[in-house]
Scaffold this active site. Sequence first.
Site, short mmCIF file in Angstrom:
data_model
loop_
_atom_site.label_atom_id
_atom_site.label_comp_id
_atom_site.label_asym_id
_atom_site.label_seq_id
_atom_site.Cartn_x
_atom_site.Cartn_y
_atom_site.Cartn_z
N ASP A 1 0.83 -1.20 0.00
CA ASP A 1 0.00 0.00 0.00
C ASP A 1 0.87 1.26 0.00
OD1 ASP A 1 -2.64 1.43 0.39
OD2 ASP A 1 -1.61 2.03 2.23
N LYS B 1 1.39 4.34 -2.99
CA LYS B 1 1.34 5.78 -2.75
C LYS B 1 2.63 6.47 -3.17
CE LYS B 1 -2.01 5.01 0.93
NZ LYS B 1 -2.24 4.85 2.39
#
Length: 371
Positions: A225, A229
């Site tokens: 994750d 980003k």
Amino acid sequence: MPLVSASLAAPKTLSVALIGPGGVGSAVLTQLSSLAPRFKLVSISNSRLTLHSASGLSWSSAKADLLAQGKPLNIETELVPALAASGDPTVVVDNTSDAKIAGLYPLFLSHGLHVATPNKVAFSSALTLARSIEDAAKASGALVYRESTVGAGLPIVSTLGDLVATGDEVWKIEGVLSGTMSFIFNEFSRPSGKGEKRKFSEIVRDARDKGYTEPHPAADLSGSDVARKLSILSRLIPCLSDALPEGYASVSVQSLIPAGLEDASIGAEAFLDGLEKHDAAFEDLRAQAERNDEVLRFVGVIDVQKKEIKAGLERYPSSHPLASLTGSDNILLFHTARYGPRPLIVQGAGAGADVTAMGVVSDLIKIAERI
């Protein structure tokens, strides 16, 4: 003579086609309902059904109406042409994490439909998709906004965009970009060793029980994750725009999944049970940090000068801004030429349906102001 032009006095209504009426999607509907008639809901879709009406749908009953009246409608071949044919300025709001929907962004844009989304997939996958989205937007003039792909409603994407657009030189970006990892290490490694010393596995289990993690905690401990980003942010920096050909898969990531627990077939409970056997290794890392009055934080780093993009466990002095985090907050430090030795800091809640929806709605307002 009027003090404002007719165009300012009577702004255009922006039609909204919403995909994914789950937690974030529901919050978007609620927040937009208070902004009518600036926005008009013309379509709502879940994974099975679509309800479309050019004349508009009810904000308050849209989800129930979808279940009662929706039909299996092909988004690509039926919904998109119908939305484009209306001639009204329309934005597709994708609240899913679906790769198939993300892959349709070039199609949406080529039909003149704007896009606002918290879906990280389109902007953190292979560079070919990101380029296709950019090319389609340039060709049609349609707009793409993605504030909530990083840090939920925190102004992270827009801040970086403003720094670059105004000519500041970005040297380095670093911070805690995962609410899950933030909670885990804020609990596990506290400044000056303060507070109760809990086992790593116990905190991960607690995070899962509180709903901070994905259903399977390995998804968070893998660091993927954070890598997504970092991919999104790095592509906003001109000299790094093509540094990650495979997106998040090209980011150097330190996974915190211990050896022997990598198998995806291991269930969540078995994974958490197995994690207990590695508590001693994590305790050693904590002890090393405490001996130097430091804390452990799982951070993402974009070092522009070194052209290095990585995610992993780092040690920071107890006096550092990253050491003062609490709860599941996100924090990002922008080191730039203008801000010099005191970085620009963005900090706050980086997860949650309401704040994520706020970022999406903020993007929709910007689109409405530009049409």
